[in-house]
Write an enzyme that holds these catalytic residues in place. Sequence first.
Site, mmCIF file in Angstrom:
data_model
loop_
_atom_site.group_PDB
_atom_site.id
_atom_site.type_symbol
_atom_site.label_atom_id
_atom_site.label_comp_id
_atom_site.label_asym_id
_atom_site.label_seq_id
_atom_site.Cartn_x
_atom_site.Cartn_y
_atom_site.Cartn_z
ATOM 1 N N ASP A 172 -10.037 3.260 2.047
ATOM 2 C CA ASP A 172 -10.143 2.618 3.353
ATOM 3 C C ASP A 172 -11.071 3.736 4.259
ATOM 4 O O ASP A 172 -11.841 3.176 4.922
ATOM 5 C CB ASP A 172 -8.829 2.228 3.911
ATOM 6 C CG ASP A 172 -8.226 1.202 3.499
ATOM 7 O OD1 ASP A 172 -8.844 0.241 2.916
ATOM 8 O OD2 ASP A 172 -7.004 1.214 3.533
ATOM 9 N N LYS A 220 4.931 8.837 17.272
ATOM 10 C CA LYS A 220 4.184 8.786 16.314
ATOM 11 C C LYS A 220 2.831 9.526 16.229
ATOM 12 O O LYS A 220 2.326 10.248 15.320
ATOM 13 C CB LYS A 220 3.850 7.180 15.811
ATOM 14 C CG LYS A 220 4.863 6.503 15.244
ATOM 15 C CD LYS A 220 4.656 4.996 14.957
ATOM 16 C CE LYS A 220 5.512 4.174 14.290
ATOM 17 N NZ LYS A 220 5.236 3.025 13.701
ATOM 18 N N LYS A 245 0.867 -1.246 0.355
ATOM 19 C CA LYS A 245 0.014 -0.040 -0.093
ATOM 20 C C LYS A 245 0.801 1.283 -0.034
ATOM 21 O O LYS A 245 0.134 2.487 -0.455
ATOM 22 C CB LYS A 245 -0.988 0.234 1.179
ATOM 23 C CG LYS A 245 -2.142 -1.197 1.289
ATOM 24 C CD LYS A 245 -3.005 -0.602 2.280
ATOM 25 C CE LYS A 245 -4.103 -1.357 2.148
ATOM 26 N NZ LYS A 245 -5.279 -1.298 3.310
ATOM 27 N N GLU A 259 -5.729 13.235 -3.260
ATOM 28 C CA GLU A 259 -5.406 14.081 -2.189
ATOM 29 C C GLU A 259 -5.686 13.067 -1.028
ATOM 30 O O GLU A 259 -4.860 13.354 -0.091
ATOM 31 C CB GLU A 259 -6.210 15.173 -1.947
ATOM 32 C CG GLU A 259 -5.950 16.436 -2.884
ATOM 33 C CD GLU A 259 -6.532 17.765 -2.817
ATOM 34 O OE1 GLU A 259 -7.211 17.800 -1.561
ATOM 35 O OE2 GLU A 259 -6.591 18.680 -3.705
#
Length: 267
Positions: free
Chosen positions: A101, A154, A65, A77
């Site tokens: 998704d 993260k 992906k 976008e």
Amino acid sequence: MDRYAVIGQPVAHSKSPAIHARFARQTGQTLAYEAIEVAPERLAEHLAELHAKGYAGLNVTLPHKIAVMALCEAVSERAQRAGAVNTLIRTDTGWRGDNTDGEGFIRDLQRLGIAVAGRRVLVLGAGGAARGILEPLLAQRPAELVVSNRNPWKPEALAEDFKALGTVVPRTHLSLKGDRFDLIVNATSAGHQGRMIALPGQLLATGGDAYDLSYGAAFTPFREWAQSQGAARIADGLGMLVEQAAAAFALWRGQRPQTAPVIEALR
């Protein structure tokens, strides 16, 4: 006959061929759809081959992906913000990348009657799966959107990347202690190792909902945790799988199939 496929490694277990076969029958369209095993080191070569053979579109699953983005001549976008591509649309000269998704996730929440607007939402995990759902979550205007991870780096990076779209509050799992959330979304891969991440105490508010992006055996650890939290509703990601596939089908064929009968059949 237009040809489509899902590419990944491993891919033999994919439900995508069965899903798209049902979509085709439902909409009265004729197409061929298959699962094709593609090794990471041969991704570029395979994409060129499939284009030369006339494939009209591809679904992309793990581990491609992210890598496939660099091989697209254009990327939507929403795929750029998600940092991943799961759908390829054929052009005359190559492939255009998109990501359905996030759209599939929100549509499944709506199908289940799980609201986001005005609620406190916690996303567990700050990897690619979390990144893919943040834009549509923010668009639903939650009262607060928290992203937690074992370490703070993260979530802080995600908060920075998405700040133009809304506020993402970065947290560590440990710092969640004492907080309560109306919706908790599991975007970690821990369930695939048969475990649930360690979390501090009661996190789900009374009447709160729990949703796991995973399905099948990987859903079990989170489901058991959510049950222990007293969740009003607990859902896995099978509906999201079908909804994102329907969004891809619509991009390819210009018609969006009904998802409820396909989800029921897969159950």
